[in-house]
Design an enzyme around this catalytic site. Structure first.
Site, PDB file in Angstrom:
ATOM      1  N   GLY A 186      71.107  50.599   2.499  1.00 17.71           N
ATOM      2  CA  GLY A 186      71.912  50.374   1.294  1.00 17.71           C
ATOM      3  C   GLY A 186      71.130  50.629   0.019  1.00 17.71           C
ATOM      4  O   GLY A 186      71.645  51.223  -0.930  1.00 17.71           O
ATOM      5  N   CYS A 187      69.886  50.203   0.012  1.00 21.42           N
ATOM      6  CA  CYS A 187      69.056  50.373  -1.185  1.00 21.42           C
ATOM      7  C   CYS A 187      68.705  51.846  -1.406  1.00 21.42           C
ATOM      8  O   CYS A 187      68.605  52.298  -2.547  1.00 21.42           O
ATOM      9  CB  CYS A 187      67.807  49.510  -1.084  1.00 21.42           C
ATOM     10  SG  CYS A 187      68.219  47.751  -0.951  1.00 21.42           S
ATOM     11  N   THR A 188      68.544  52.586  -0.315  1.00 21.30           N
ATOM     12  CA  THR A 188      68.299  54.018  -0.430  1.00 21.30           C
ATOM     13  C   THR A 188      69.541  54.718  -0.981  1.00 21.30           C
ATOM     14  O   THR A 188      69.441  55.532  -1.910  1.00 21.30           O
ATOM     15  CB  THR A 188      67.904  54.614   0.942  1.00 21.30           C
ATOM     16  OG1 THR A 188      66.693  53.972   1.378  1.00 21.30           O
ATOM     17  CG2 THR A 188      67.683  56.113   0.852  1.00 21.30           C
TER      18      THR A 188
END
Length: 147
Positions: free
Chosen positions: A35-37
């Protein structure tokens, strides 16, 4: 209330928020996660449009500067990631929340984004963000502010 902070940055220096206003500041849980990527890549893709509107984009998590540098290098991020290891800025923006994962409770960063205006005031905020499509949502908001 005007928000001001200084944090170590993936660029190797210190990031002084006052020198980067107006600012899109997004808080995310952890480097190198799916998700952060996704969120980082979407902000990175829209970076020229934010810049055209006069906005700096920066991400904040509790990860170390070294981890941030590796994440930036691997993903090709052209913006700075800020290390808030002691959660000072996370607590200032009230993004540390009790989370449940696989029946375990722990405190972590709730994915959130804030738009700070030229005076360091919050002009917009999003909490409990879903990563995919969020950067465009923030850009659309900033475009409306610019009208």
């Amino acid at each position: 209330m005007a928000y001001h902070f200084v944090l170590p940055s993936s660029s190797g220096g210190e990031f002084d928020s006052a020198a980067h206003l107006p600012l899109v500041l997004y808080f995310y849980p952890k480097d190198h996660t799916a998700g952060c990527t996704t969120e980082g890549l979407e902000f990175n893709a829209l970076l020229p449009e934010f810049a055209t509107l006069g906005y700096t984009v920066a991400g904040i998590s509790r990860d170390s500067v070294k981890t941030h540098q590796n994440f930036c290098a691997k993903q090709g991020f052209a913006f700075e990631l800020l290390s808030d290891a002691d959660e000072t800025v996370c607590r200032l923006f009230d993004v540390i929340k009790l989370k449940k994962l696989y029946g375990k409770e722990s405190y972590g960063i709730e994915r959130s984004t804030f738009v700070l205006d030229a005076q360091g005031q919050i002009a917009g905020e999003w909490r409990k963000v879903k990563a995919a499509g969020h950067a465009q949502q923030v850009l659309d908001f900033v475009k409306e502010l610019a009208k």
